[in-house]
Design a protein around this motif. Structure first.
Motif, PDB file in Angstrom:
ATOM      1  N   UNK A  44     -46.706  53.167  -8.227  1.00 23.02           N
ATOM      2  CA  UNK A  44     -46.303  51.768  -8.101  1.00 23.02           C
ATOM      3  C   UNK A  44     -46.515  51.003  -9.390  1.00 23.02           C
ATOM      4  N   UNK A  45     -47.482  51.422 -10.171  1.00 20.27           N
ATOM      5  CA  UNK A  45     -47.712  50.705 -11.414  1.00 20.27           C
ATOM      6  C   UNK A  45     -46.647  51.076 -12.442  1.00 20.27           C
ATOM      7  N   UNK A  46     -46.227  52.341 -12.408  1.00 18.88           N
ATOM      8  CA  UNK A  46     -45.361  52.811 -13.484  1.00 18.88           C
ATOM      9  C   UNK A  46     -43.865  52.794 -13.175  1.00 18.88           C
ATOM     10  N   UNK A  47     -43.532  52.593 -11.900  1.00 14.74           N
ATOM     11  CA  UNK A  47     -42.117  52.661 -11.569  1.00 14.74           C
ATOM     12  C   UNK A  47     -41.482  51.287 -11.629  1.00 14.74           C
ATOM     13  N   UNK A  48     -40.193  51.275 -11.958  1.00 15.76           N
ATOM     14  CA  UNK A  48     -39.487  50.002 -11.944  1.00 15.76           C
ATOM     15  C   UNK A  48     -38.084  50.251 -11.409  1.00 15.76           C
ATOM     16  N   UNK A  69     -40.475  48.729  -4.496  1.00 13.49           N
ATOM     17  CA  UNK A  69     -40.404  48.696  -5.953  1.00 13.49           C
ATOM     18  C   UNK A  69     -39.008  48.994  -6.477  1.00 13.49           C
TER      19      UNK A  69
ATOM     20  N   UNK B  24     -42.901  39.676  -1.100  1.00 12.74           N
ATOM     21  CA  UNK B  24     -41.874  39.916  -2.111  1.00 12.74           C
ATOM     22  C   UNK B  24     -40.643  39.066  -1.819  1.00 12.74           C
ATOM     23  N   UNK B  38     -43.549  41.884  -9.275  1.00 13.67           N
ATOM     24  CA  UNK B  38     -44.057  43.258  -9.253  1.00 13.67           C
ATOM     25  C   UNK B  38     -45.584  43.268  -9.190  1.00 13.67           C
ATOM     26  N   UNK B  41     -46.566  42.446  -5.681  1.00 20.63           N
ATOM     27  CA  UNK B  41     -46.304  43.504  -4.713  1.00 20.63           C
ATOM     28  C   UNK B  41     -47.336  44.632  -4.874  1.00 20.63           C
ATOM     29  N   UNK B  42     -47.654  44.978  -6.099  1.00 19.64           N
ATOM     30  CA  UNK B  42     -48.667  46.023  -6.328  1.00 19.64           C
ATOM     31  C   UNK B  42     -49.991  45.609  -5.687  1.00 19.64           C
ATOM     32  N   UNK B 111     -56.399  48.515  -9.431  1.00 16.09           N
ATOM     33  CA  UNK B 111     -55.017  48.048  -9.558  1.00 16.09           C
ATOM     34  C   UNK B 111     -54.891  46.582  -9.170  1.00 16.09           C
ATOM     35  N   UNK B 115     -53.763  43.408 -11.725  1.00 18.90           N
ATOM     36  CA  UNK B 115     -52.520  42.684 -11.514  1.00 18.90           C
ATOM     37  C   UNK B 115     -52.696  41.268 -10.985  1.00 18.90           C
TER      38      UNK B 115
END
Ligand code: SF4
Ligand code: SF4
Lengths: 119, 527
Positions: A44-48, A69, B24, B38, B41-42, B111, B115
């Motif tokens: 989730x952190x790295x995907x866009x 995401x 979101x 983003x 959401x994270x 995380x 964020x």
């Protein structure tokens, strides 16, 4: 993670002898970034919205990721197949899902090579 | 403002993501940028999964206003056994079924921390609460700190005490106006305390709580210990707590258990972490933290990332109903404003108003004869006071009979830190004292930690920009330097600024006239 300038998705599918489970007209699909991993927190952190994810995760968690995401394309490894539910959902979202014939190492190696040969 | 709450069930792996999806969609509809969505959401997703994987179930509550998303993830237990470990990347206690699904990477809390702009956890066996804020407009990595002291210029007699005493040089006298520079004040109380004519006060209305309907529908009154000490009247404790319970149905509590919990938690933090920055600065005083944010940003890493005890306490009681808090300094008011700006459930009462109220309730109450004497058990309690300013304060109060006989022994040291602060060493005296005593360390058994709390780290404060562009700022900077050369460097304060350099800034930015400087001969001023 590999950042690339607009890669043709179809070439990736071919290089891993992928079986397309969801996605139409992928000849015109491009992606900008590839990330391989099996931990949701990393994904989730790295995907866009332009990332191809290479992963073992083929269960409901994958669905949540796609939804939240906006991940356009997923490559499963070792010829694994998810639930019909997952496939349906990907179709519904007009996403791309394919399963590589090879394991994680080989899959990533092939994709890596593909990009390093692309000028 | 939009808000909502979403139930989250234990073990419902498939349902995870509902709260994040809802938030979101709200954020996209209000037009928040995709990067910020983003982040949100994270953070929300991790918080949801946390409840699903680790708890008996709970809920996610959110609020969105024009600049902040506020989220609370509340569960009903069993709590986090070790928060310090849980915050470490890669540490996880997730069960196998969660790991199979790709969870349990031990990145959840880290995380969330990464964020969000503000984040804290409180955990006890009864449940865990995560709370976080995300700023919706792009923010630089700086904190705006509200200033909660207000000067009443017409009371000023121009003695210049405050401009010299203010630790961050935040006060200016501009003509008849007493001005606090809002990017410098750290809400320390010094000016309130020192001004002989009472120019400075908290930015808080003084109202009569029982007349102005303040006590209606209240469930808890929280008073810090120094405020509670006002209940010691004429050698006896007035049972105000019982009075409030009977008259208004309100529970009165102090911060003492929360202060202890913080002490224990910081101990825990120390023993569980491989800390680079030692000594750890325990977050006991928000003003000191604001001072660090303002003038010592390099020390931010020394501050233990925990909630102030008064915030932890307010946060706990506010779940039971409306809370009245009596802040003892402007820095507490400022902190509350940063964290609870949208809450109607927290009311603040000026301590002066509370004292009047206590006096009145004592008068009305029939409890006068139920007053209790102070304990004698601390007979030999010893207090050390060090540094000329604190010692002078002590002696002044003693002379005026403001120190009770119960205090049996005091040690007064002219040097800060006691004799270890003698002038021919540059090591910090408390450190020196520790060094000399370290052979004599003893074990003290600690009580069970009841409440743990951990917050995100503080950020440096946004300084003032001299100009609109970097070029303009540089020009102004050069101008200030230039102008300061024409000033005598005596830092006398007569101009209304604490130092000549500050006055040069006043001239360069606010067009102050050089006439205010008494040392510049008239004819030179004209040229
Ligand atoms: S301390 Fe400052 S505000 Fe108070 S009277 Fe003196 S100059 Fe005026
Ligand atoms: S509260 Fe403290 S920092 Fe702020 S103006 Fe007064 S003395 Fe200065």
């Amino acid at each position: 993670m590999k950042e690339v300038s607009k890669l043709k998705l179809i070439e990736i599918v071919e290089t891993v002898d992928g079986e397309l489970l969801a996605g139409e007209n992928i000849e015109n699909c491009f992606i900008g970034k590839i990330y391989a991993g099996d931990r949701i927190s990393d994904l989730i952190v790295n995907a866009s919205g332009e990332t191809l994810i290479v992963t073992h995760i083929n269960n409901i968690s994958l669905l949540q990721l796609l939804e939240l995401f906006d991940i356009p394309a997923v490559c499963l490894v070792s010829q694994s197949y998810p639930d019909e539910k997952v496939i349906d959902k990907v179709r519904e979202r007009r996403g791309v899902l394919f399963s590589s014939r090879y394991d994680m190492f080989e899959t990533c190696g092939r994709i890596y090579k593909l990009f390093n040969n692309t000028p | 403002m939009a808000s909502g709450s979403i139930k989250v069930e234990k073990g419902d792996y498939g349902g995870g993501g509902r709260a994040s999806a809802e938030i979101k969609s709200v954020l996209s509809r209000v037009g928040v940028s995709s990067e910020i969505i983003k982040r949100a959401v994270i953070a929300v997703f991790e918080a949801e999964m946390n409840i699903i994987i680790h708890s008996y179930g709970g809920q996610i509550i959110y609020r969105v206003d024009e600049d902040t998303l506020e989220v609370e993830a509340i569960d009903t237990g069993p709590g986090i056994p070790n928060i310090v470990l849980a915050m470490k990347e890669g540490y996880s206690t997730a069960p196998p079924e969660a790991r199979e699904l790709g969870y349990g990477a031990g990145m959840g809390l880290p995380n969330i921390k990464k964020n969000t702009d503000f984040f804290y956890i409180t955990a006890s066996p009864k449940g865990t609460t995560l709370k976080f804020h995300i700023r919706l407009t792009p923010q630089e990595n700086f904190e705006e700190i509200p200033v909660k002291v207000i000067p009443e210029s017409k009371k000023c007699k121009h003695c210049l005490d405050c401009i010299k005493e203010c630790p961050t040089k935040a006060i200016r006298l501009r003509g008849d106006e007493v001005k606090i520079l809002y990017h410098r004040c750290v809400n320390c109380n010094r000016c309130v305390e020192i001004c002989p004519t009472g120019v400075f006060d908290f930015l808080l209305e003084v109202i009569q709580p029982h007349r102005d309907g303040f006590l209606d529908s209240l469930s808890t009154v929280i008073i810090p210990s120094p405020v509670a000490s006002k209940l010691y009247i004429e050698g006896k404790w007035f049972p105000w707590r019982d009075f409030m319970k009977e008259e208004y149905g309100v529970e009165v509590v102090t911060l003492i258990p929360w202060d202890r919990a913080l002490e224990q938690t910081v101990d825990e933090y120390l023993s569980n972490s491989d800390l680079k920055n030692l000594p750890v600065i325990s977050p006991v005083c928000p003003s000191v933290i604001q001072w660090i944010q303002t003038e010592y940003p390099s020390l931010i890493g020394y501050v233990a990332p925990y909630l102030f005890s008064f915030i932890a306490s307010i946060d706990y009681y506010v779940r039971k109903g409306k809370v009245l808090y009596v802040p003892i300094c402007p820095s507490q008011i400022a902190t509350l404003e940063l964290l609870y700006k949208n809450s109607n459930s927290i009311k603040l009462l000026h301590p002066r108003a509370l004292f009047d109220f206590i006096r009145e309730s004592r008068f009305e109450s029939t409890r006068g004869d139920k007053c209790i004497s102070a304990l004698e058990s601390q007979a030999n309690y010893k207090y050390a006071i060090s540094g000329v300013v604190p010692v002078k304060k002590f002696m002044d109060k003693l002379e005026k009979g403001r120190v009770g006989k119960e205090l049996k022994i005091v040690e007064l040291y002219a040097c800060y830190g006691g004799c270890y602060g003698f002038p021919f060493t540059d090591l910090e005296p408390h450190y020196l004292s520790w060094l000399m005593r370290s052979s004599d360390l003893f074990d003290s058994t600690r009580e069970e930690v009841k409440t743990l709390f951990m917050a995100s780290s503080f950020k440096p404060r946004k300084g003032i920009r001299l100009g609109f562009s970097i070029r303009e700022s540089l020009e102004k900077l050069a101008l200030i330097e230039d102008m300061s050369k024409s000033l005598p460097g005596r830092d006398c304060g007569v101009c209304g600024a604490p130092r000549c350099l500050d006055f040069a800034e006043e001239m360069a930015i606010y067009n102050a006239s050089i006439d205010k400087c008494p040392y510049i001969p008239k004819k030179e001023k004209e040229s």
